[in-house]
Enzyme design. Structure first.
Site, PDB file in Angstrom:
ATOM      1  N   HIS A 122       7.425  -8.129   6.960  1.00  0.00           N
ATOM      2  CA  HIS A 122       6.496  -7.776   8.526  1.00  0.00           C
ATOM      3  C   HIS A 122       5.372  -8.567   8.555  1.00  0.00           C
ATOM      4  O   HIS A 122       4.761  -8.984   7.324  1.00  0.00           O
ATOM      5  CB  HIS A 122       6.030  -6.268   8.629  1.00  0.00           C
ATOM      6  CG  HIS A 122       5.615  -5.827   9.818  1.00  0.00           C
ATOM      7  ND1 HIS A 122       4.432  -6.163  10.302  1.00  0.00           N
ATOM      8  CD2 HIS A 122       6.152  -4.920  10.782  1.00  0.00           C
ATOM      9  CE1 HIS A 122       4.122  -5.693  11.681  1.00  0.00           C
ATOM     10  NE2 HIS A 122       5.434  -4.778  12.041  1.00  0.00           N
ATOM     11  N   ASP A 199       4.952  -2.213   0.761  1.00  0.00           N
ATOM     12  CA  ASP A 199       4.767  -1.899   1.958  1.00  0.00           C
ATOM     13  C   ASP A 199       5.739  -0.692   2.513  1.00  0.00           C
ATOM     14  O   ASP A 199       6.939  -0.962   2.537  1.00  0.00           O
ATOM     15  CB  ASP A 199       4.854  -2.988   3.082  1.00  0.00           C
ATOM     16  CG  ASP A 199       4.958  -2.608   4.526  1.00  0.00           C
ATOM     17  OD1 ASP A 199       4.808  -1.551   4.795  1.00  0.00           O
ATOM     18  OD2 ASP A 199       4.991  -3.650   5.431  1.00  0.00           O
ATOM     19  N   GLN A 202       8.322   1.929   6.240  1.00  0.00           N
ATOM     20  CA  GLN A 202       9.762   2.325   6.670  1.00  0.00           C
ATOM     21  C   GLN A 202      10.189   3.365   5.471  1.00  0.00           C
ATOM     22  O   GLN A 202      11.437   3.684   5.886  1.00  0.00           O
ATOM     23  CB  GLN A 202      10.669   1.388   6.997  1.00  0.00           C
ATOM     24  CG  GLN A 202      10.022   0.184   7.941  1.00  0.00           C
ATOM     25  CD  GLN A 202       9.809   1.157   9.376  1.00  0.00           C
ATOM     26  OE1 GLN A 202      10.612   2.250   9.716  1.00  0.00           O
ATOM     27  NE2 GLN A 202       9.042   0.352  10.158  1.00  0.00           N
ATOM     28  N   LYS A 225       4.419   6.492  11.571  1.00  0.00           N
ATOM     29  CA  LYS A 225       5.990   6.526  11.489  1.00  0.00           C
ATOM     30  C   LYS A 225       6.534   7.642  10.545  1.00  0.00           C
ATOM     31  O   LYS A 225       7.698   7.490  10.136  1.00  0.00           O
ATOM     32  CB  LYS A 225       6.208   5.139  10.594  1.00  0.00           C
ATOM     33  CG  LYS A 225       5.917   3.800  11.333  1.00  0.00           C
ATOM     34  CD  LYS A 225       6.155   2.577  10.761  1.00  0.00           C
ATOM     35  CE  LYS A 225       5.447   1.498  11.375  1.00  0.00           C
ATOM     36  NZ  LYS A 225       6.088   0.825  12.677  1.00  0.00           N
ATOM     37  N   CYS A 362       8.410  -8.278  14.664  1.00  0.00           N
ATOM     38  CA  CYS A 362       7.100  -8.620  13.832  1.00  0.00           C
ATOM     39  C   CYS A 362       7.644  -9.340  12.604  1.00  0.00           C
ATOM     40  O   CYS A 362       6.953  -8.878  11.551  1.00  0.00           O
ATOM     41  CB  CYS A 362       6.117  -7.698  13.646  1.00  0.00           C
ATOM     42  SG  CYS A 362       5.331  -7.118  15.172  1.00  0.00           S
TER      43      CYS A 362
HETATM   44  C1  LIG Z   1       7.462  -2.763   7.505  1.00  0.00           C
HETATM   45  C2  LIG Z   1       6.244  -2.404   8.360  1.00  0.00           C
HETATM   46  N1  LIG Z   1       5.252  -2.877   7.773  1.00  0.00           N
HETATM   47  C3  LIG Z   1       4.127  -2.991   8.386  1.00  0.00           C
HETATM   48  C4  LIG Z   1       4.096  -2.437   9.669  1.00  0.00           C
HETATM   49  C5  LIG Z   1       2.704  -2.450  10.467  1.00  0.00           C
HETATM   50  O1  LIG Z   1       2.407  -0.757  10.555  1.00  0.00           O
HETATM   51  P1  LIG Z   1       0.991  -0.411  11.628  1.00  0.00           P
HETATM   52  O2  LIG Z   1       1.296  -1.178  12.836  1.00  0.00           O
HETATM   53  O3  LIG Z   1       1.096   0.873  11.733  1.00  0.00           O
HETATM   54  O4  LIG Z   1      -0.134  -0.804  10.766  1.00  0.00           O
HETATM   55  C6  LIG Z   1       5.225  -2.049  10.381  1.00  0.00           C
HETATM   56  C7  LIG Z   1       5.254  -1.489  11.631  1.00  0.00           C
HETATM   57  O5  LIG Z   1       6.079  -1.667  12.375  1.00  0.00           O
HETATM   58  C8  LIG Z   1       6.381  -2.154   9.368  1.00  0.00           C
HETATM   59  O6  LIG Z   1       7.480  -1.752   9.915  1.00  0.00           O
END
Ligand SMILES: Cc1ncc(COP(=O)(O)O)c(C=O)c1O
Length: 404
Positions: A122, A199, A202, A225, A362
């Site tokens: 991401h 990270d 998910q 999430k 993203c």
């Molecule tokens: C794998 C992953 N990393 C990071 C993020 C960023 O999360 P946040 O926008 O809640 O900070 C997301 C959000 O879609 C994500 O799916």
């Protein structure tokens, strides 16, 4: 859809007031809907119990401080942290990664060091590293994917060197749902002395996560999430790493003593929580963890895995559909329909009462690797049922009829 009879059946839709009958919400990877218990916890936090934390001498504030710190202990237990002091409340995963980049990486890495990411990250797990890398002269290398879009750990093992000081990888891909073998990634990273950041955005809503078993060094997640509120997330880091990390934001609450001559800082985690925190968000996160644990992470994982299997089996029968990601993806299915832009897929499905995400998610480097500008993505949550899969598949059949 014969697999229906065999699949574990969670039927929790009634717990989610914002999901009306007949609406298939398949965008949980973007953000999850909230169960009533979380909404109630947030409402009580504001309409009955509200006060600031850590500073008030009156009972209401002392009680709120206890509740806020109880949420921290709950998160620590949920993730397998050695101590609640390893849990830093942040705005979300994005802020957690930026915190590690600006506090740990910017002070621990030197020009000539390298960072290892993967091709499916991401943007939140790419751009903060680029910003810091440019500042201090660090290079970034990218681990390729396997044919079924997993992070290729054999390739990682072949390309890592002692110059790599940090590896930062998605525990579960937000686009293709592939699940990382965390302990193996940690063993490879540690074999050259690198730290591993996972990270977990998910992963945390979809499977049991234990940072000790994963053997990682940093783990990040966002509450929204995990059926909790927006505006709060978690950085977990090993205590000895947090101890050497300087503050990255200054303000109230993160200090020990302030004078114009010299300011000293609070120990972790307070050192990293400048300003009034998202007090009620922490209560909501606590309620969300209680909720998912009452259902059971193993049951959630089995349920979503079965929904994915059902979806992939049905979509693979449609000639014009290309499925991305591995067969056993965790709760997330990305696909393309030949000759149809994902936004058109999303619009037609919306008319059918099916909410999916269409776009680059993203993850533009991953789109480039998949050879597309965008994908359509159905992502499942605790509240989805086989009826939602049925609705999705019927909607996609309609898309293919419309586009011939
Ligand atoms: C794998 C992953 N990393 C990071 C993020 C960023 O999360 P946040 O926008 O809640 O900070 C997301 C959000 O879609 C994500 O799916």
């Amino acid at each position: 859809m014969n697999a229906l009879a065999d699949m574990p059946q969670l039927d929790l839709c009634a717990d989610f007031p914002a999901i009306p009958d007949g609406w298939a919400y398949l965008d949980t990877a973007a953000t999850s809907q909230k169960p009533q218990v979380v909404i109630d916890a947030i409402a009580r936090g504001y309409d009955r119990d509200y006060a600031t934390v850590h500073r008030g001498v009156y009972k209401r504030s002392a009680d709120m401080t206890l509740a806020y710190e109880a949420a921290r202990r709950r998160v620590a237990g949920f993730m397998g942290a050695a101590s609640p002091d390893e849990i830093v409340f942040v705005r979300g995963a994005t802020e957690a990664i930026n915190l590690v980049a600006y506090s740990w990486a910017a002070t621990q890495l030197r020009a000539g060091d390298r960072i290892l990411l993967s091709a499916l990250e991401h943007h939140s797990n790419i751009v903060p590293w680029q910003l810091v890398a440019q500042r201090i002269g660090v290079a970034i290398d990218v681990i390729p994917l396997t044919d079924d879009h997993r992070i290729d750990l054999d390739a990682m093992a072949a390309m890592i060197t002692p110059a790599h000081k940090l590896v930062a990888l998605a525990h579960v891909s937000n686009v293709v749902g592939s699940v990382l073998d965390g302990p193996r990634a940690a063993a490879i990273a540690h074999s050259v002395g690198a730290k591993l950041l996972l990270d977990g955005c998910q992963a945390v809503p979809r499977m049991r996560v234990d940072v000790q078993a994963l053997d990682c060094d940093f783990y990040v997640m966002s509450a929204h999430k995990l059926y909790g509120p927006t505006g709060i997330g978690v950085l977990w880091a090993r205590g000895e790493l947090l101890d050497v990390m300087p503050p990255w934001q200054g303000g109230g609450a993160m200090i020990d003593r302030v004078s114009f001559a010299r300011t000293s800082y609070a120990p972790p985690p307070g050192r990293f929580e400048a300003g009034t925190p998202h007090i009620v968000g922490a209560l909501g996160l606590h309620a969300a963890i209680d909720y998912v644990e009452s259902v059971g992470l193993d049951a959630i994982h089995a349920h979503e895995t079965a929904l994915v299997a059902l979806t992939r089996a049905a979509l693979s029968q449609i000639n014009s559909v290309t499925l991305f990601g591995p067969e056993d993806s965790a709760g997330i299915v990305s696909f393309a329909i030949e000759g149809v832009h994902p936004h058109d897929i999303g619009t037609i499905l919306d008319e059918e009462g099916v909410a999916i995400r269409a776009g680059h998610h993203c993850a533009q480097p991953l789109m480039e690797l998949l050879g597309v500008d965008a994908t359509a993505r159905a992502s499942f949550g605790i509240y989805n049922t086989p009826a939602d899969v049925d609705r999705l598949v019927k909607g996609i059949q309609r898309v293919t009829r419309i586009f011939g």
